[in-house]
Design a protein around this motif. Sequence first.
Motif, PDB file in Angstrom:
ATOM      1  N   HIS A  77      97.085 -68.697  67.276  1.00 41.52           N
ATOM      2  CA  HIS A  77      98.193 -69.001  66.370  1.00 41.52           C
ATOM      3  C   HIS A  77      99.542 -68.663  67.002  1.00 41.52           C
ATOM      4  N   SER A  78      99.587 -67.634  67.845  1.00 42.87           N
ATOM      5  CA  SER A  78     100.849 -67.277  68.501  1.00 42.87           C
ATOM      6  C   SER A  78     101.295 -68.354  69.480  1.00 42.87           C
ATOM      7  N   LYS A  79     100.353 -69.182  69.938  1.00 44.37           N
ATOM      8  CA  LYS A  79     100.667 -70.278  70.851  1.00 44.37           C
ATOM      9  C   LYS A  79     100.990 -71.573  70.113  1.00 44.37           C
ATOM     10  N   GLY A  80     101.061 -71.509  68.786  1.00 43.62           N
ATOM     11  CA  GLY A  80     101.403 -72.698  68.021  1.00 43.62           C
ATOM     12  C   GLY A  80     100.259 -73.670  67.871  1.00 43.62           C
ATOM     13  N   ILE A  81      99.034 -73.171  67.772  1.00 46.32           N
ATOM     14  CA  ILE A  81      97.851 -74.038  67.701  1.00 46.32           C
ATOM     15  C   ILE A  81      96.946 -73.570  66.571  1.00 46.32           C
ATOM     16  N   ARG A  82      96.378 -74.522  65.849  1.00 52.48           N
ATOM     17  CA  ARG A  82      95.330 -74.250  64.871  1.00 52.48           C
ATOM     18  C   ARG A  82      94.016 -74.797  65.397  1.00 52.48           C
ATOM     19  N   HIS A  83      92.928 -74.063  65.158  1.00 50.49           N
ATOM     20  CA  HIS A  83      91.627 -74.518  65.642  1.00 50.49           C
ATOM     21  C   HIS A  83      91.072 -75.624  64.760  1.00 50.49           C
ATOM     22  N   LYS A  84      91.061 -75.411  63.442  1.00 42.65           N
ATOM     23  CA  LYS A  84      90.685 -76.394  62.426  1.00 42.65           C
ATOM     24  C   LYS A  84      89.185 -76.626  62.280  1.00 42.65           C
ATOM     25  N   ASP A  85      88.351 -75.982  63.079  1.00 45.29           N
ATOM     26  CA  ASP A  85      86.903 -76.158  62.903  1.00 45.29           C
ATOM     27  C   ASP A  85      86.158 -74.893  63.332  1.00 45.29           C
ATOM     28  N   ILE A  86      86.599 -73.747  62.823  1.00 49.11           N
ATOM     29  CA  ILE A  86      85.924 -72.488  63.151  1.00 49.11           C
ATOM     30  C   ILE A  86      84.631 -72.402  62.351  1.00 49.11           C
ATOM     31  N   LYS A  87      83.540 -72.186  63.041  1.00 53.79           N
ATOM     32  CA  LYS A  87      82.227 -72.015  62.425  1.00 53.79           C
ATOM     33  C   LYS A  87      81.336 -71.290  63.425  1.00 53.79           C
ATOM     34  N   SER A  88      80.212 -70.784  62.956  1.00 52.12           N
ATOM     35  CA  SER A  88      79.350 -69.992  63.832  1.00 52.12           C
ATOM     36  C   SER A  88      78.794 -70.818  64.982  1.00 52.12           C
ATOM     37  N   ARG A  89      78.637 -72.126  64.793  1.00 52.93           N
ATOM     38  CA  ARG A  89      78.122 -72.966  65.873  1.00 52.93           C
ATOM     39  C   ARG A  89      79.156 -73.159  66.974  1.00 52.93           C
ATOM     40  N   ASN A  90      80.437 -72.972  66.666  1.00 50.32           N
ATOM     41  CA  ASN A  90      81.497 -73.119  67.662  1.00 50.32           C
ATOM     42  C   ASN A  90      81.902 -71.787  68.287  1.00 50.32           C
ATOM     43  N   ILE A  91      81.106 -70.759  68.058  1.00 49.45           N
ATOM     44  CA  ILE A  91      81.323 -69.454  68.685  1.00 49.45           C
ATOM     45  C   ILE A  91      80.124 -69.175  69.579  1.00 49.45           C
ATOM     46  N   LEU A  92      80.374 -69.005  70.862  1.00 48.53           N
ATOM     47  CA  LEU A  92      79.304 -68.815  71.835  1.00 48.53           C
ATOM     48  C   LEU A  92      79.070 -67.334  72.087  1.00 48.53           C
ATOM     49  N   VAL A  93      77.835 -67.001  72.415  1.00 52.39           N
ATOM     50  CA  VAL A  93      77.458 -65.621  72.717  1.00 52.39           C
ATOM     51  C   VAL A  93      77.037 -65.551  74.179  1.00 52.39           C
ATOM     52  N   LYS A  94      77.728 -64.704  74.929  1.00 51.69           N
ATOM     53  CA  LYS A  94      77.379 -64.466  76.334  1.00 51.69           C
ATOM     54  C   LYS A  94      77.291 -62.965  76.541  1.00 51.69           C
ATOM     55  N   GLY A  95      76.073 -62.476  76.700  1.00 48.43           N
ATOM     56  CA  GLY A  95      75.891 -61.035  76.806  1.00 48.43           C
ATOM     57  C   GLY A  95      76.323 -60.364  75.519  1.00 48.43           C
ATOM     58  N   ARG A  96      77.295 -59.470  75.614  1.00 46.01           N
ATOM     59  CA  ARG A  96      77.833 -58.784  74.439  1.00 46.01           C
ATOM     60  C   ARG A  96      79.224 -59.286  74.088  1.00 46.01           C
ATOM     61  N   ASP A  97      79.571 -60.478  74.593  1.00 44.62           N
ATOM     62  CA  ASP A  97      80.872 -61.082  74.317  1.00 44.62           C
ATOM     63  C   ASP A  97      80.717 -62.342  73.479  1.00 44.62           C
TER      64      ASP A  97
END
Length: 642
Positions: free
Chosen positions: A412-432
């Motif tokens: 948001h500080s960069k002037g951008i909205r994601h508009k489709d945040i959901k658990s499928r669009n969040i990736l898991v790599k190790g503990r990140d």
Amino acid sequence: MRKAITGELLGWVPGGLPQAMPEGFDHVLYEREKALALATDGLNLDQRAAWHAFTSALALSMLGMGAWHRQTLNILYHFGKAVKQWGGREKACGVMKECCTGLLYRFGSAHPDFLRAYHEFRAYDQEGDALRGLGRFASLDADEQRSVAFRHVCIDTIDILNLTGMNPVQIEEIITRASVNKPVPFPTHRRRMLVRCREDLGDFKTALERLEFDLQKDKQTWERIILGLDNVRLMSRTASASLVSSLAADLLHDIGRLSKAAIDQSPFKAVCRVLRGLGVIHFSPSSAMGVVDEQRDEILGTGTYAVVDSIRVGQELYARKSIAMPRFRQQQAREAIQNEISIIRTLDHPHIINVFFTYETSSRFFIVMEPLAECDLETFLVQHSSTPPTERQQVMVWKWLLCLSNTLTFIHSKGIRHKDIKSRNILVKGRDVILADFGSSHAFLDGGDSTTEGPSYGHTKLYCAPEVIEHQRRGRSADVFSLGCVFTELAVWLVGQVGFDINAWHAYRNETDGGMETNAYHASLSKVAGWFETCGREFVRTLYWDVLDRMLDSIPERRPPAVEISLSLQTLIDDGEAPMEPGPCKKCYLGLWINDDRFPIPSLLPQSATADPGAEKVFNQEQNNEDTVVLEGLDDLRIRES
């Protein structure tokens, strides 16, 4: 005292004209001491001469010993102090940042040389932007730091010299004079610097002729790759886009042949980042396949129009998103894909997916991305939420909550909205966790208006805010609502109710909305609140009422901005509401990414030397001798094979 000793040693009087250099005396030491003597002249009568001497010393040291050699960094330190004394705070800040970055990489944060330069640097940078940049470098892991180091030492060499502010004619004269008496140890640096001087003077013809000569002479080595990169950059200013793309594709092919045989991937990543910065990341299929190894590909996920698989590039695995191009309206589809790529390029952040390069066939568009994740958050919860989380997993979940809110704050500080945040669009790599899929993103950089109206496309209704479903005005708070939905799924797992997994959570929320059955969050907010009110974990109830309930408010204006979510989560952790304190994520701490007094810039001083224990708690960069990464093999452009 320094002036008197220096004058006696070098055979000249400060304030007067320098005498001939003593026989056998080191060129670099001579120029450095001459510059220091002139810079410390109390009358400041020889500022121009001192400036020229510093530039000469820096050029000689870079050509003779390397860009991040200790002596080169020492010259940068003294030059930065002199420029600050002359009133050039902004330029001094840039010089001292380069000095501190090199010293931190070479020797670590506990080394006296770094401590000396860092104290000066903190006094120069009033706005804090440069300090945040140094902090972001310090937060990188060893491989990422090595890639940045390769770029500074081997690719952006002339840019370090340009920090002095000397014009190209003066720099060209100094470089030419530096190798009159004897050959320089780094001839590639010298040739590239001379080409860049011609380019900066607008003499593109001479610059191209020199580059062409060097490219024909050099064999297939990293030196040739870097010269080829210079050629791409130069041609991007003088030639057509198609020719530049063709040259970049050939370069990528050459990189692939070297990278497949090299253990160290730092040069490959550094060169690709430079190409991305030039806007040259799209290649023909034949060029891309010169570096892509599909023999060990694995399907990671499928959608209506796209497939994500894993591929090998050099020695590393990457994710490749393959998008089916429609038979009709291909231009419209291509523009949508390019929008996603341009958004991701704007957001360089450790918890946001990064585009490596792209290529296209007649029927598919390919996006090669990093990092390669194990799974997405939806799959992770399906696999793990049926059993209570371990203590280690609880710590990880609290860390994810803070990392995701910090990442959304940065977006948001960069002037951008994601508009489709959901658990499928969040990736898991190790503990990140990594935020991905910016295909629906909207930039509002032009006028600062973060709202849109009318129908919305490309979103997932399960996680949509009420105003999006109703096609009303919507802004950044819609992202906050969607992230709150994801947070409830993580919070449900934290409760650890045996047999109540993520599928049971979705089934529990089923409601009838407009005559249709749905489990969308916007239609089941009362059920969500009721479930958390009666859940058996007090710390989860506190998390819900202090943070999640506010994020899921049906009225957009009452939802807090993402930065306040980060503050609230950090407060809960500091107050002991979490079952245990998660280890802070050094990479996404907001003090490194946004200018906000509530998030101070973390100190890089070891605990024994810092005067800011609060920041040290968040970001402790103390290193011992075993952890310190040493710049080996990069000063002379040789890549270690073992």
